[in-house]
Design a protein around this motif. Structure first.
Motif, PDB file in Angstrom:
ATOM      1  N   GLU A  41       0.826  -1.174  -0.085  1.00  0.00           N
ATOM      2  CA  GLU A  41      -0.133   0.117  -0.150  1.00  0.00           C
ATOM      3  C   GLU A  41       0.800   1.167   0.035  1.00  0.00           C
ATOM      4  OE1 GLU A  41      -2.524   3.259   0.469  1.00  0.00           O
ATOM      5  OE2 GLU A  41      -3.151   1.185  -0.232  1.00  0.00           O
ATOM      6  N   VAL A  42       1.929   1.289   0.823  1.00  0.00           N
ATOM      7  CA  VAL A  42       2.679   2.515   1.026  1.00  0.00           C
ATOM      8  C   VAL A  42       3.515   2.618  -0.467  1.00  0.00           C
ATOM      9  CG1 VAL A  42       4.913   3.257   1.909  1.00  0.00           C
ATOM     10  CG2 VAL A  42       2.938   2.297   3.333  1.00  0.00           C
ATOM     11  N   ASN A  43       4.033   1.527  -1.089  1.00  0.00           N
ATOM     12  CA  ASN A  43       4.628   1.623  -2.385  1.00  0.00           C
ATOM     13  C   ASN A  43       3.836   2.095  -3.388  1.00  0.00           C
ATOM     14  OD1 ASN A  43       7.092   0.727  -0.888  1.00  0.00           O
ATOM     15  ND2 ASN A  43       6.550  -1.361  -1.393  1.00  0.00           N
ATOM     16  N   LYS A  44       2.426   1.710  -3.345  1.00  0.00           N
ATOM     17  CA  LYS A  44       1.574   2.116  -4.367  1.00  0.00           C
ATOM     18  C   LYS A  44       1.494   3.639  -4.308  1.00  0.00           C
ATOM     19  CE  LYS A  44      -2.602   1.436  -4.038  1.00  0.00           C
ATOM     20  NZ  LYS A  44      -4.076   1.151  -4.378  1.00  0.00           N
ATOM     21  N   ASP A  45       1.479   4.333  -3.252  1.00  0.00           N
ATOM     22  CA  ASP A  45       1.307   5.607  -3.182  1.00  0.00           C
ATOM     23  C   ASP A  45       2.675   6.216  -3.721  1.00  0.00           C
ATOM     24  OD1 ASP A  45      -0.773   5.602  -1.443  1.00  0.00           O
ATOM     25  OD2 ASP A  45      -0.105   6.283   0.267  1.00  0.00           O
ATOM     26  N   LEU A  46       3.678   5.754  -3.146  1.00  0.00           N
ATOM     27  CA  LEU A  46       4.993   6.195  -3.881  1.00  0.00           C
ATOM     28  C   LEU A  46       5.255   6.085  -5.459  1.00  0.00           C
ATOM     29  CD1 LEU A  46       7.867   7.198  -3.106  1.00  0.00           C
ATOM     30  CD2 LEU A  46       8.655   4.840  -3.177  1.00  0.00           C
ATOM     31  N   THR A  47       4.484   5.085  -5.952  1.00  0.00           N
ATOM     32  CA  THR A  47       4.493   5.058  -7.440  1.00  0.00           C
ATOM     33  C   THR A  47       3.592   5.982  -8.072  1.00  0.00           C
ATOM     34  OG1 THR A  47       4.868   2.624  -6.999  1.00  0.00           O
ATOM     35  CG2 THR A  47       4.036   3.249  -9.162  1.00  0.00           C
ATOM     36  N   ASN A  48       2.506   5.972  -7.112  1.00  0.00           N
ATOM     37  CA  ASN A  48       1.498   6.909  -7.940  1.00  0.00           C
ATOM     38  C   ASN A  48       1.869   8.502  -7.804  1.00  0.00           C
ATOM     39  OD1 ASN A  48      -1.614   5.606  -6.534  1.00  0.00           O
ATOM     40  ND2 ASN A  48      -0.415   4.844  -8.162  1.00  0.00           N
ATOM     41  N   GLY A  49       2.656   8.840  -6.636  1.00  0.00           N
ATOM     42  CA  GLY A  49       3.122  10.282  -6.234  1.00  0.00           C
ATOM     43  C   GLY A  49       4.129  10.438  -7.608  1.00  0.00           C
ATOM     44  N   SER A  50       5.025   9.449  -7.917  1.00  0.00           N
ATOM     45  CA  SER A  50       6.097   9.515  -8.761  1.00  0.00           C
ATOM     46  C   SER A  50       5.577   9.989 -10.276  1.00  0.00           C
ATOM     47  CB  SER A  50       6.969   8.561  -9.030  1.00  0.00           C
ATOM     48  OG  SER A  50       7.611   8.351  -7.738  1.00  0.00           O
ATOM     49  N   ALA A  51       4.539   9.099 -10.264  1.00  0.00           N
ATOM     50  CA  ALA A  51       3.763   9.283 -11.886  1.00  0.00           C
ATOM     51  C   ALA A  51       3.020  10.632 -11.884  1.00  0.00           C
ATOM     52  CB  ALA A  51       2.787   8.166 -11.936  1.00  0.00           C
ATOM     53  N   ALA A  52       2.446  11.285 -10.933  1.00  0.00           N
ATOM     54  CA  ALA A  52       2.058  12.385 -10.862  1.00  0.00           C
ATOM     55  C   ALA A  52       2.949  13.680 -10.855  1.00  0.00           C
ATOM     56  CB  ALA A  52       0.951  12.598  -9.801  1.00  0.00           C
ATOM     57  N   GLY A  53       4.096  13.455 -10.838  1.00  0.00           N
ATOM     58  CA  GLY A  53       5.046  14.396 -10.815  1.00  0.00           C
ATOM     59  C   GLY A  53       5.749  14.714  -9.433  1.00  0.00           C
ATOM     60  N   VAL A  54       5.651  13.994  -8.453  1.00  0.00           N
ATOM     61  CA  VAL A  54       6.126  14.415  -6.965  1.00  0.00           C
ATOM     62  C   VAL A  54       7.690  13.906  -7.254  1.00  0.00           C
ATOM     63  CG1 VAL A  54       6.323  14.123  -4.661  1.00  0.00           C
ATOM     64  CG2 VAL A  54       4.088  13.985  -6.025  1.00  0.00           C
ATOM     65  N   THR A  55       8.604  14.959  -6.859  1.00  0.00           N
ATOM     66  CA  THR A  55       9.950  14.621  -6.974  1.00  0.00           C
ATOM     67  C   THR A  55      10.628  14.521  -5.414  1.00  0.00           C
ATOM     68  OG1 THR A  55      10.278  17.073  -7.482  1.00  0.00           O
ATOM     69  CG2 THR A  55      10.149  15.573  -9.124  1.00  0.00           C
ATOM     70  N   GLY A  56       9.832  15.306  -4.558  1.00  0.00           N
ATOM     71  CA  GLY A  56      10.422  15.385  -3.231  1.00  0.00           C
ATOM     72  C   GLY A  56       9.081  15.672  -2.233  1.00  0.00           C
ATOM     73  N   THR A  57       9.755  15.777  -1.038  1.00  0.00           N
ATOM     74  CA  THR A  57       8.540  15.679   0.082  1.00  0.00           C
ATOM     75  C   THR A  57       8.675  17.218   0.895  1.00  0.00           C
ATOM     76  OG1 THR A  57      10.016  14.502   1.573  1.00  0.00           O
ATOM     77  CG2 THR A  57       8.206  13.323   0.316  1.00  0.00           C
ATOM     78  N   PRO A  58       7.523  17.637   1.333  1.00  0.00           N
ATOM     79  CA  PRO A  58       6.248  17.188   0.956  1.00  0.00           C
ATOM     80  C   PRO A  58       5.872  17.763  -0.402  1.00  0.00           C
ATOM     81  CG  PRO A  58       6.093  19.125   2.562  1.00  0.00           C
ATOM     82  CD  PRO A  58       7.943  18.842   2.393  1.00  0.00           C
ATOM     83  N   GLY A  59       4.995  17.141  -0.975  1.00  0.00           N
ATOM     84  CA  GLY A  59       4.292  17.373  -2.403  1.00  0.00           C
ATOM     85  C   GLY A  59       2.771  17.522  -2.270  1.00  0.00           C
ATOM     86  N   PHE A  60       2.264  18.592  -2.711  1.00  0.00           N
ATOM     87  CA  PHE A  60       0.712  18.639  -2.469  1.00  0.00           C
ATOM     88  C   PHE A  60       0.123  18.643  -3.837  1.00  0.00           C
ATOM     89  CE2 PHE A  60       3.166  20.514   0.846  1.00  0.00           C
ATOM     90  CZ  PHE A  60       2.404  19.891   2.241  1.00  0.00           C
ATOM     91  N   PHE A  61      -1.192  18.390  -3.915  1.00  0.00           N
ATOM     92  CA  PHE A  61      -2.283  18.689  -4.831  1.00  0.00           C
ATOM     93  C   PHE A  61      -3.197  19.330  -4.496  1.00  0.00           C
ATOM     94  CE2 PHE A  61       0.912  15.482  -6.659  1.00  0.00           C
ATOM     95  CZ  PHE A  61       1.101  15.789  -7.808  1.00  0.00           C
ATOM     96  N   ILE A  62      -3.426  20.481  -4.869  1.00  0.00           N
ATOM     97  CA  ILE A  62      -4.755  21.095  -4.187  1.00  0.00           C
ATOM     98  C   ILE A  62      -5.709  20.828  -5.466  1.00  0.00           C
ATOM     99  CG2 ILE A  62      -5.731  23.100  -3.062  1.00  0.00           C
ATOM    100  CD1 ILE A  62      -2.812  24.096  -2.129  1.00  0.00           C
ATOM    101  N   ASN A  63      -6.760  20.218  -5.178  1.00  0.00           N
ATOM    102  CA  ASN A  63      -7.608  20.195  -6.413  1.00  0.00           C
ATOM    103  C   ASN A  63      -6.911  20.091  -7.839  1.00  0.00           C
ATOM    104  OD1 ASN A  63      -9.831  20.037  -4.820  1.00  0.00           O
ATOM    105  ND2 ASN A  63     -10.737  21.931  -5.735  1.00  0.00           N
ATOM    106  N   GLY A  64      -5.738  19.258  -7.650  1.00  0.00           N
ATOM    107  CA  GLY A  64      -4.946  18.773  -8.923  1.00  0.00           C
ATOM    108  C   GLY A  64      -3.812  19.901  -8.954  1.00  0.00           C
ATOM    109  N   LYS A  65      -3.743  20.780  -8.513  1.00  0.00           N
ATOM    110  CA  LYS A  65      -2.653  21.867  -8.703  1.00  0.00           C
ATOM    111  C   LYS A  65      -1.421  21.492  -7.604  1.00  0.00           C
ATOM    112  CE  LYS A  65      -5.602  25.701 -10.294  1.00  0.00           C
ATOM    113  NZ  LYS A  65      -6.947  24.815 -10.538  1.00  0.00           N
ATOM    114  N   ILE A  66      -0.233  21.259  -8.347  1.00  0.00           N
ATOM    115  CA  ILE A  66       0.591  20.959  -7.663  1.00  0.00           C
ATOM    116  C   ILE A  66       1.468  22.002  -6.824  1.00  0.00           C
ATOM    117  CG2 ILE A  66       2.664  21.322  -9.430  1.00  0.00           C
ATOM    118  CD1 ILE A  66       3.632  18.242  -8.489  1.00  0.00           C
ATOM    119  N   VAL A  67       1.744  21.887  -5.583  1.00  0.00           N
ATOM    120  CA  VAL A  67       2.648  22.716  -4.592  1.00  0.00           C
ATOM    121  C   VAL A  67       3.709  21.967  -4.068  1.00  0.00           C
ATOM    122  CG1 VAL A  67       2.391  24.152  -2.476  1.00  0.00           C
ATOM    123  CG2 VAL A  67       0.518  24.291  -4.160  1.00  0.00           C
ATOM    124  N   GLU A  68       5.242  22.421  -4.429  1.00  0.00           N
ATOM    125  CA  GLU A  68       6.137  21.467  -3.811  1.00  0.00           C
ATOM    126  C   GLU A  68       6.793  22.254  -2.741  1.00  0.00           C
ATOM    127  OE1 GLU A  68       8.093  19.321  -6.917  1.00  0.00           O
ATOM    128  OE2 GLU A  68       7.649  20.900  -8.419  1.00  0.00           O
TER     129      GLU A  68
END
Length: 177
Positions: A130-157
């Motif tokens: 489950e944890v690894n799935k989050d990591l994979t999904n995050g990477s696919a969505a463009g997260v490169t570091g932490t924390p990374g946020f999506f506010i209604n889909g808008k990325i905030v790094e």
């Protein structure tokens, strides 16, 4: 450009039907994640989550150079399995409060302090996938570091100040009216 990020089946903080969704990809051992938790999240909670305007979904993004991030993420999932989303966020808070003391033994102790025995759950790596799935999904969505946020889909790094979140949330709220 809005990223397609699934809420998945991760723990929700706030009303499930809140109009604004913040998806946070975070690492329990990351100092910037702790900074967001201690400095920015309380204000977001007070102004937006408790007023029903925003829900927060915490998804795991354990970085490889933080050896305790993965077990911490799994421990929080173990608590959630027994106590639901509310318990999950209590464990989430406890982990960030005690970030400097992260260890497998302490994770088990903190869970017990909240009333949950996660020893066998944590030892079995039950939630590793489950944890690894989050990591994979995050990477696919463009997260490169932490924390990374999506506010209604808008990325905030990164651990941005409250004002950055407020600006985007307010713009999203007025766009919906």
């Amino acid at each position: 450009a809005n990223a397609e990020v699934a809420i998945d089946d991760d723990a929700v903080l706030g009303k499930t039907d809140a109009p604004i969704t913040i998806i946070e990809f975070s690492d329990y051992q990351c100092p910037f994640c702790e900074r967001f938790w201690s400095e920015t999240l309380p204000q977001i909670k007070k102004d937006y989550i408790e007023t029903g305007k925003v829900k927060l979904i915490y998804r795991d993004f354990p970085l490889s150079f933080h050896p305790m991030a993965q077990p911490a993420a799994e421990a929080a999932e173990c608590v959630r399995e027994q106590g639901g989303d509310e318990a999950y966020y209590k464990m989430h808070d406890k982990i960030f409060q005690n970030q400097a003391q992260l260890s497998e033994d302490n994770l088990k102790t903190w869970a017990k302090e909240l009333g949950y025995n996660i020893d066998s759950c944590l030892d079995s790596d039950k939630f590793a996938a489950e944890v690894n799935k989050d990591l994979t999904n995050g990477s696919a969505a463009g997260v490169t570091g932490t924390p990374g946020f999506f506010i209604n889909g808008k990325i905030v790094e990164g651990a941005q100040p409250y004002s950055v979140f407020k600006q985007i949330i307010e713009a999203e709220l007025s766009a919906q009216n």
